[in-house]
Write an enzyme that holds these catalytic residues in place. Structure first.
Site, PDB file in Angstrom:
ATOM      1  N   GLU A  70      -4.323  -1.645  14.754  1.00 36.84           N
ATOM      2  CA  GLU A  70      -5.592  -2.242  14.347  1.00 36.84           C
ATOM      3  C   GLU A  70      -5.852  -3.537  15.091  1.00 36.84           C
ATOM      4  OE1 GLU A  70      -6.452  -1.815   9.860  1.00 36.84           O
ATOM      5  OE2 GLU A  70      -4.328  -2.162  10.111  1.00 36.84           O
ATOM      6  N   GLY A  94      -3.985   3.476   0.174  1.00 45.17           N
ATOM      7  CA  GLY A  94      -4.007   4.778  -0.479  1.00 45.17           C
ATOM      8  C   GLY A  94      -5.050   4.733  -1.598  1.00 45.17           C
ATOM      9  N   MET A 113       0.214  -2.762   0.373  1.00 42.51           N
ATOM     10  CA  MET A 113       1.491  -3.462   0.250  1.00 42.51           C
ATOM     11  C   MET A 113       1.443  -4.964   0.548  1.00 42.51           C
ATOM     12  SD  MET A 113       3.931  -0.457   1.854  1.00 42.51           S
ATOM     13  CE  MET A 113       5.459  -1.246   1.426  1.00 42.51           C
ATOM     14  N   GLU A 114       0.272  -5.525   0.792  1.00 42.40           N
ATOM     15  CA  GLU A 114       0.241  -6.931   1.224  1.00 42.40           C
ATOM     16  C   GLU A 114      -0.832  -7.814   0.590  1.00 42.40           C
ATOM     17  OE1 GLU A 114      -0.215  -4.401   3.588  1.00 42.40           O
ATOM     18  OE2 GLU A 114       1.889  -4.214   4.186  1.00 42.40           O
ATOM     19  N   ASP A 173      -5.147   7.761   2.839  1.00 48.24           N
ATOM     20  CA  ASP A 173      -4.471   8.837   2.093  1.00 48.24           C
ATOM     21  C   ASP A 173      -4.781   8.664   0.622  1.00 48.24           C
ATOM     22  OD1 ASP A 173      -1.998   7.292   0.738  1.00 48.24           O
ATOM     23  OD2 ASP A 173      -2.337   6.458   2.719  1.00 48.24           O
TER      24      ASP A 173
HETATM   25  N1  ADE Z   1      -1.132   1.922   2.651  1.00 47.31           N
HETATM   26  C1  ADE Z   1      -1.755   3.071   2.992  1.00 47.31           C
HETATM   27  N2  ADE Z   1      -1.429   4.066   2.177  1.00 47.31           N
HETATM   28  C2  ADE Z   1      -0.568   3.553   1.261  1.00 47.31           C
HETATM   29  C3  ADE Z   1       0.137   4.093   0.181  1.00 47.31           C
HETATM   30  N3  ADE Z   1       0.020   5.371  -0.133  1.00 47.31           N
HETATM   31  N4  ADE Z   1       0.956   3.269  -0.519  1.00 47.31           N
HETATM   32  C4  ADE Z   1       1.074   1.970  -0.178  1.00 47.31           C
HETATM   33  N5  ADE Z   1       0.442   1.402   0.852  1.00 47.31           N
HETATM   34  C5  ADE Z   1      -0.383   2.185   1.566  1.00 47.31           C
END
Ligand code: ADE
Length: 251
Positions: free
Chosen positions: A12, A78, A194-195, A218
């Site tokens: 990115e 996600g 996650m951040e 996802d």
């Molecule tokens: N970033 C993108 N998809 C994710 C997921 N399924 N879990 C945690 N971080 C993500």
């Protein structure tokens, strides 16, 4: 003062670096920071690293060392909310750490010492980012080769709560459990990553405006890791580039 553009993944960031005028690469805290001008605006580009601690260190460095005026975060997430599909975009209104649990000392998910569970993003910067995201999604789906889910007219921009934690959520049962538990406490989560919550906390501590946008890669289910890398390269990175460009022109 500069705008920090924080990217979750190198794919990115690379097109942003390519477009940087007068680029300067500086190392600090074991990380590379790119200083320069993007679309006529002073910026510092950085990778967040993966997970809350890495992202908090990067955000702290951007503020302490590079004195940035604001932080804008682009990445992938996600989708866990109803109707949040792959290829949709989520602009964060606020953040919760889904893995924060100091109970019974504090209520589950509450940030100890902050007397709250959710940290809000900056409303003014977020409104601009939302406008930029809507403009890009309205003009971009076909251009980026995205296929809408069956029955879905086009990709959508969502605005609401995002949850962060140090887990890649890759099982439908886990994602449903995470969502239902938070929903039971009144926290309706759209997406998981996650951040972002860590950067929101650092920005809250320093009083620095923060906004975040995530392209849904996802559904945080058993297929979450499938063609993740391809999606980031072909879709998410192009959305990020367009949204950043549109936003910087608004500042
Ligand atoms: N970033 C993108 N998809 C994710 C997921 N399924 N879990 C945690 N971080 C993500």
């Amino acid at each position: 003062m500069s705008t920090a553009i924080l990217s979750a993944l190198p794919e990115e960031q690379s097109s942003l670096v390519q477009h940087l005028a007068q680029p300067q690469r500086l190392m600090h805290a074991g990380r590379a920071f790119w200083r320069g001008e993007l679309h006529g605006r002073p910026v510092v580009l950085a990778l967040s690293g993966i997970g809350k601690v890495a992202a908090a260190t990067t955000a702290t460095a951007l503020i302490e060392r590079f004195n940035v005026a604001r932080i804008v975060f682009t990445g992938v997430a996600g989708g866990v909310g109803d109707g949040v599909h792959r290829g949709d975009v989520v602009v964060a209104q606020d953040y919760v750490q889904h893995d924060m649990d100091a109970s019974p000392l504090f209520p589950r998910w509450e940030l100890p010492g902050y007397a709250r569970t959710r940290l809000a993003c900056d409303p003014v910067l977020t409104a601009l980012l939302l406008e930029a995201a809507r403009a890009c999604v309205a003009g971009g789906s076909g251009q980026f080769g995205l296929k809408s889910a069956a029955g879905q007219a086009r990709h959508r921009v969502h605005h609401g709560l995002v949850a962060s934690g140090d887990r890649f959520v890759s099982a439908a049962a886990e994602s449903q459990q995470l969502r239902a538990a938070l929903q039971g406490a009144g926290h309706d989560v759209l997406a998981v990553e996650m951040e972002g919550a860590a950067v929101a906390q650092v920005c809250h501590d320093y009083g620095v405006p923060f906004a975040a946008v995530r392209t849904i890669s996802d559904r945080a289910d058993d297929t979450a890791h499938g063609d993740f890398a391809l999606f980031v390269q072909t879709v998410a990175s192009r959305y990020a580039e367009h949204m950043v460009q549109t936003l910087l022109r608004m500042l």
